[in-house]
Design a protein around this motif. Structure first.
Motif, PDB file in Angstrom:
ATOM      1  N   GLN A 185       0.828  -1.211   0.000  1.00 30.15           N
ATOM      2  CA  GLN A 185       0.000   0.000   0.000  1.00 30.15           C
ATOM      3  C   GLN A 185       0.863   1.261   0.000  1.00 30.15           C
ATOM      4  OE1 GLN A 185      -2.358  -0.662   3.511  1.00 30.15           O
ATOM      5  NE2 GLN A 185      -3.982  -1.739   2.411  1.00 30.15           N
ATOM      6  N   ILE A 186       1.920   1.267   0.812  1.00 31.30           N
ATOM      7  CA  ILE A 186       2.800   2.430   0.901  1.00 31.30           C
ATOM      8  C   ILE A 186       3.507   2.671  -0.431  1.00 31.30           C
ATOM      9  CG2 ILE A 186       4.959   3.242   1.942  1.00 31.30           C
ATOM     10  CD1 ILE A 186       3.979   1.839   4.555  1.00 31.30           C
ATOM     11  N   LEU A 187       3.995   1.603  -1.051  1.00 26.11           N
ATOM     12  CA  LEU A 187       4.692   1.737  -2.325  1.00 26.11           C
ATOM     13  C   LEU A 187       3.742   2.206  -3.422  1.00 26.11           C
ATOM     14  CD1 LEU A 187       7.306   1.473  -3.856  1.00 26.11           C
ATOM     15  CD2 LEU A 187       6.888  -0.994  -4.086  1.00 26.11           C
ATOM     16  N   GLN A 188       2.534   1.667  -3.450  1.00 27.68           N
ATOM     17  CA  GLN A 188       1.546   2.095  -4.438  1.00 27.68           C
ATOM     18  C   GLN A 188       1.188   3.564  -4.259  1.00 27.68           C
ATOM     19  OE1 GLN A 188      -1.525  -0.837  -3.692  1.00 27.68           O
ATOM     20  NE2 GLN A 188      -0.987  -2.005  -5.521  1.00 27.68           N
ATOM     21  N   LYS A 189       1.043   3.985  -3.014  1.00 30.62           N
ATOM     22  CA  LYS A 189       0.720   5.386  -2.736  1.00 30.62           C
ATOM     23  C   LYS A 189       1.854   6.305  -3.168  1.00 30.62           C
ATOM     24  CE  LYS A 189      -0.623   8.501   1.032  1.00 30.62           C
ATOM     25  NZ  LYS A 189      -0.884   8.619   2.492  1.00 30.62           N
ATOM     26  N   GLY A 190       3.104   5.889  -2.914  1.00 32.70           N
ATOM     27  CA  GLY A 190       4.248   6.698  -3.316  1.00 32.70           C
ATOM     28  C   GLY A 190       4.347   6.825  -4.824  1.00 32.70           C
ATOM     29  N   ILE A 191       4.087   5.741  -5.554  1.00 32.47           N
ATOM     30  CA  ILE A 191       4.124   5.767  -7.022  1.00 32.47           C
ATOM     31  C   ILE A 191       3.005   6.648  -7.565  1.00 32.47           C
ATOM     32  CG2 ILE A 191       3.824   4.369  -9.095  1.00 32.47           C
ATOM     33  CD1 ILE A 191       5.288   2.108  -7.655  1.00 32.47           C
TER      34      ILE A 191
END
Length: 433
Positions: free
Chosen positions: A397-403
């Motif tokens: 979730q964190i990586l998707q949000k950052g992208i």
């Protein structure tokens, strides 16, 4: 303890009489909590942990992620709330106060002395708990709040009793001092618990024994990942495939995180390449890098531990000929960075070690220029946070949000800020999730 196969609740006597098996279905229990030490594991607890960390068996996870998850789960179960601590305090205050008064035939001075001694020990114990590395931050904050409340109770009750009941100036003075000290300690520790370090409740050996025992009784854990395997066998690609290039690349500081993302199909679902700084997966690394370097619109996302080694990931990507030396590609530092931890203040499993403190002292000037003073102090104190302290679902979730936030780098809503990286574009995500 309930059987995970049939749901029958087996009492200790029944489990013992049936050689550690369920009285209904005869399935063996993997754990017997009554024969364990301070840390007690039950079969339902372990099964629930496996289900929760894998999001109901839909996500792969690493052994270390399970190690962290069990620590957090067991730590939350041993959590003492403000209400429960105050209940214990009032109960023992009443018992000691009435007991000492009855024992001394109503001598109020002796009863007051007994309560003073009890309060001293109770306050000291609470204060120890506020910085205990065995307790999670939530428990430490609760103990600090109890210190504040007890201080108010001592001020109100102690002063009233010293004036109206026993008419003692010494009791009045002690009540004021003890109450003020308790309030001060509680307030001080509430301000300090945000970045406090934490220790594991159990050892790696104990954890491995639990995992092996579970496998012996209940078979393989389908969603737990093995250690990343180095496979230098080159994979042959169709020329049509190599002509294509991803617009996004995620680079992890460790192969275990890259393996985790690939196993959970992050690359397919987000149309991006995933590599580790160590060259994992080895079989496709060189071919993948050739494809990526051809794309002038490539965005690189760095994902790393908050450690001296992890913090150096972006600099290595920018300066290594194996990666993107002399390239103007955009690099976005997803984290984990000290500034993200400092901004969050709580909720992360912060550890410390002399080795990490020593490594931080050797960070180069190029890396230090992108860090705030508070970040350098954080690292040089030996503190660090590992990505595997987060669950797979949370990391994804964190990586998707950052992208997603980096699609428009100039937007005020992107959650990014431009860092100084020797004239190249290097952005840092302000919040880790």
């Amino acid at each position: 303890m309930k059987c995970i196969k049939c749901g029958t609740d087996n009492k200790l006597k029944e489990r013992t009489a049936n050689q550690g098996r369920c009285v209904k279905c005869n399935h063996p229990f993997a754990f017997e909590p009554t024969s364990m030490g301070k840390i007690k594991i039950t079969d339902p607890l372990f099964a629930k942990a496996l289900s929760d960390i894998s999001a109901n068996n839909t996500l792969f996870f690493t052994p270390k992620q399970l190690f962290y998850f069990l620590n957090l789960r067991l730590g939350s179960k041993s959590f003492s709330s403000v209400f429960s601590s105050l209940f214990v305090y009032f109960f023992w205050s009443l018992v000691i106060g009435l007991g000492s008064a009855n024992f001394t035939s109503g001598n109020q001075e002796i009863a007051a002395l007994a309560l003073f001694i009890f309060n001293s020990f109770y306050i000291f114990n609470l204060f120890q708990n506020t910085y205990s590395r065995k307790l999670n931050p939530k428990s430490r904050r609760a103990n600090a709040r109890v210190l504040q409340i007890i201080g108010i109770i001592i001020l109100g009750g102690g002063i009233s009793a010293s004036i109206l009941v026993i008419s003692s100036f010494y009791a009045f003075t002690l009540s004021v001092l003890m109450g003020m000290v308790s309030i001060y300690l509680g307030t001080q520790q509430l301000q300090n618990t945000g970045l406090s370090t934490q220790e594991f409740l159990f050892s790696q050996n104990e954890f491995e024994n639990w995992v092996n025992r579970w496998r012996q009784i209940n078979g393989l854990m389908v969603k737990i990942l093995p250690l990343p395997r180095e496979d230098n066998t080159l994979t042959t690609f169709n020329p049509d495939v190599t002509a294509y290039s991803f617009d996004k690349l995620v680079v992890c500081d460790r192969a275990t995180i890259a393996q985790l993302l690939i196993a959970n199909n992050f690359h397919f679902e987000n149309n991006c390449a995933i590599l580790s700084i160590t060259g994992y997966p080895q079989g496709i690394f060189e071919t993948m890098m050739q494809m990526l370097r051809r794309n002038p619109d490539l965005k690189v996302y760095a994902l790393h531990d908050c450690s001296p080694q992890g913090i150096g990931l972006v600099h290595h990507l920018r300066t290594s000929p194996k990666w993107f030396q002399d390239s103007n590609i955009v690099i976005i530092d997803i984290g984990l960075t000290p500034r993200q931890i400092i901004a969050a203040k709580r909720g992360m499993f912060i550890q410390s070690s002399p080795e990490s403190a020593q490594a931080a002292k050797y960070l180069t000037g190029e890396i230090r220029q992108n860090l705030f003073v508070e970040e350098i102090e954080f690292l040089e104190s030996g503190k660090f946070v590992e990505l595997e302290s987060f669950t797979p679902q949370r990391l994804i979730q964190i990586l998707q949000k950052g992208i997603a936030g980096s699609q428009n780098l100039e937007s005020d809503d992107s959650g990014l800020f431009l860092a100084n990286d020797t004239g190249n574009d290097m952005y840092v995500v302000q919040s880790f999730g």
